[in-house]
Design an enzyme around this catalytic site. Structure first.
Site, short mmCIF file in Angstrom:
data_model
loop_
_atom_site.label_atom_id
_atom_site.label_comp_id
_atom_site.label_asym_id
_atom_site.label_seq_id
_atom_site.Cartn_x
_atom_site.Cartn_y
_atom_site.Cartn_z
N LYS A 112 -20.89 179.57 -45.15
CA LYS A 112 -21.68 180.80 -45.35
C LYS A 112 -22.72 180.95 -44.26
CE LYS A 112 -21.02 181.41 -50.30
NZ LYS A 112 -21.64 181.51 -51.62
N LYS A 195 -8.57 181.01 -49.41
CA LYS A 195 -8.73 181.27 -50.84
C LYS A 195 -9.16 182.72 -51.05
CE LYS A 195 -13.59 180.25 -51.40
NZ LYS A 195 -14.69 179.64 -52.03
N LYS A 198 -14.67 186.93 -52.86
CA LYS A 198 -15.31 188.25 -52.79
C LYS A 198 -16.02 188.42 -51.47
CE LYS A 198 -18.40 186.03 -55.93
NZ LYS A 198 -18.64 185.80 -57.34
P1 TYM Z 1 -18.70 181.70 -57.89
O1 TYM Z 1 -19.36 182.82 -58.61
O2 TYM Z 1 -18.57 181.82 -56.43
O3 TYM Z 1 -17.26 181.44 -58.46
C1 TYM Z 1 -17.08 181.37 -59.86
C2 TYM Z 1 -15.93 180.45 -60.20
O4 TYM Z 1 -14.70 180.93 -59.68
C3 TYM Z 1 -14.03 179.87 -59.01
N1 TYM Z 1 -13.23 180.45 -57.92
C4 TYM Z 1 -11.92 180.22 -57.72
N2 TYM Z 1 -11.03 179.48 -58.39
C5 TYM Z 1 -9.75 179.46 -57.93
N3 TYM Z 1 -9.34 180.18 -56.85
C6 TYM Z 1 -10.20 180.94 -56.15
N4 TYM Z 1 -9.79 181.65 -55.10
C7 TYM Z 1 -11.56 180.98 -56.58
N5 TYM Z 1 -12.67 181.63 -56.13
C8 TYM Z 1 -13.67 181.30 -56.96
C9 TYM Z 1 -15.15 178.99 -58.49
O5 TYM Z 1 -14.69 177.70 -58.20
C10 TYM Z 1 -16.11 179.03 -59.63
O6 TYM Z 1 -15.74 178.10 -60.63
N6 TYM Z 1 -21.47 177.64 -57.22
C11 TYM Z 1 -20.74 178.33 -58.27
C12 TYM Z 1 -21.65 178.94 -59.31
C13 TYM Z 1 -22.47 177.95 -60.06
C14 TYM Z 1 -21.98 176.95 -60.95
C15 TYM Z 1 -23.13 176.26 -61.46
C16 TYM Z 1 -20.71 176.56 -61.36
C17 TYM Z 1 -23.82 177.83 -60.06
N7 TYM Z 1 -24.22 176.84 -60.91
C18 TYM Z 1 -23.01 175.22 -62.37
C19 TYM Z 1 -20.60 175.51 -62.27
C20 TYM Z 1 -21.74 174.84 -62.76
C21 TYM Z 1 -19.93 179.41 -57.57
O7 TYM Z 1 -19.77 179.41 -56.39
O8 TYM Z 1 -19.47 180.39 -58.34
#
Ligand code: TYM
Length: 331
Positions: A112, A195, A198
């Site tokens: 990022k 992957k 968004k």
């Molecule tokens: P975020 O909002 O970017 O993504 C949310 C969840 O979606 C999963 N994900 C995917 N899984 C499979 N294939 C994909 N292409 C794909 N894109 C996204 C992510 O792995 C995630 O599970 N850092 C976290 C948010 C967070 C969090 C936490 C998660 C903050 N605190 C505590 C777990 C526990 C994140 O990037 O979410």
């Protein structure tokens, strides 16, 4: 019952197929026999620049998508991160036992930051994984259901929790990632070497709440591979294999079964089946989400109840941390 914690960022109005298959669907399945905490991580969503009105709308929109997908607020605790100040408080303490180099090695930060340039990347983006560790450790979670891209952050969480425990005394339970093998990494439909995400966006992204016609169009214009047979071969045929993964997940079967079902049929048939399967979930989910947003006061009440339940747990952990660290109690 084992404890589960997970969250998503309210950085878009709609979740995409990766969010749904990699995370949200697992959350719904886990709530039956786990004590689950599901959070809308709005603090994380301001690390890379945002618009306040968008953030407010998306925070409610994401909470409503959790509910529409089947998160049951009677069984699971559904809340907004900024409603529980303990997250930011614990993040400070953990930041003070995190190595600068350790944080610099987080690949999501590096990616990022590279996209935003050295001046554009914020300190908040740098400490993002420390806040994520705080989210998880506060609830003494056993399992963290996420996609593959979060594995490194869960490892950091374990490292920081373990380091705190050995330096100051046992406070934290160390969590395990819960990564569904089949859907750990849903790929971009236009570039099946990356992957679905968004932040990359574009025609390779399928958002659950998008117009059904556009969802169908994006699936039908997915990049496929040379050859004509529907074969599961992630190395040689990443585009077709990704579509097979999506179809299998939405129809509750395996890629082997999909391969058998499509023997002698072409990519066109496969895409048609994928579009149908995605819409069979996405269309009713969008309807439920819209209905929930029609009563924002009720949604806010539900989130307030969730925050109360969350804080009851979080405050206990934070008090133990403050005591171990040596802060004089405020009486
Ligand atoms: P975020 O909002 O970017 O993504 C949310 C969840 O979606 C999963 N994900 C995917 N899984 C499979 N294939 C994909 N292409 C794909 N894109 C996204 C992510 O792995 C995630 O599970 N850092 C976290 C948010 C967070 C969090 C936490 C998660 C903050 N605190 C505590 C777990 C526990 C994140 O990037 O979410």
């Amino acid at each position: 019952r084992p404890r589960v914690f997970s969250g998503m960022q309210p950085t878009a109005d709609s979740l995409h197929l990766g969010n749904y298959l990699g995370a949200l669907r697992q959350w719904v399945a886990l709530q039956d026999d786990h004590d689950a905490f599901y959070c809308v991580v709005d603090l994380h969503a301001i690390t890379a620049g945002h618009d306040p009105d968008d953030l407010r709308r998306r925070t409610r929109a994401v909470a409503a998508q959790y509910l529409a997908a089947g998160v049951d607020p009677e069984r699971s605790t559904l809340f907004v991160q900024s409603h529980a100040p303990e997250h930011a408080q614990l993040a400070w303490v953990l930041g003070c036992i995190t190595g600068f180099g350790e944080a610099s090695r987080m690949t999501q930060f590096k990616d990022k930051a590279a996209r935003q340039g050295t001046e554009g990347a914020t300190v908040g983006l740098f400490t993002y994984p420390v806040l994520q560790a705080a989210d998880i450790l506060l609830y003494q979670a056993d399992l963290v259901p996420v996609g593959e891209d979060q594995r490194q952050h869960i490892e950091l969480t374990r490292d920081l929790g373990g380091r705190f425990n050995s330096r100051f005394g046992e406070v934290f339970r160390l969590p395990q990632p819960h990564i569904a093998r089949a859907t750990a990494k849903i790929l971009d439909l236009q570039d099946p070497t990356a992957k679905m995400s968004k932040s990359i966006g574009g025609a390779g992204l399928v958002e659950l709440l998008d117009d059904p016609k556009r969802i169908e169009k994006r699936i039908k214009s997915a990049v496929t591979d040379t050859g004509r047979d529907v074969l599961y071969d992630p190395e040689g045929k990443p585009g077709v294999s990704n579509l097979m993964t999506i179809l299998a997940a939405f129809t509750g079967t395996t890629v082997e079964r999909v391969q058998d079902d499509f023997a002698g049929r072409g990519y066109g048939d496969l895409k048609k089946a994928v579009a149908e399967a995605v819409l069979a979930t996405a269309v009713p989910l969008a309807e439920r989400q819209r209905a929930l947003l029609e009563d924002p006061a009720e949604l806010d009440r539900l989130l307030a109840r969730g925050a109360e339940k969350a804080r009851a747990v979080a405050a206990g952990t934070l008090a133990a941390v403050y005591d171990r660290v040596g802060f004089v109690p405020a009486r």
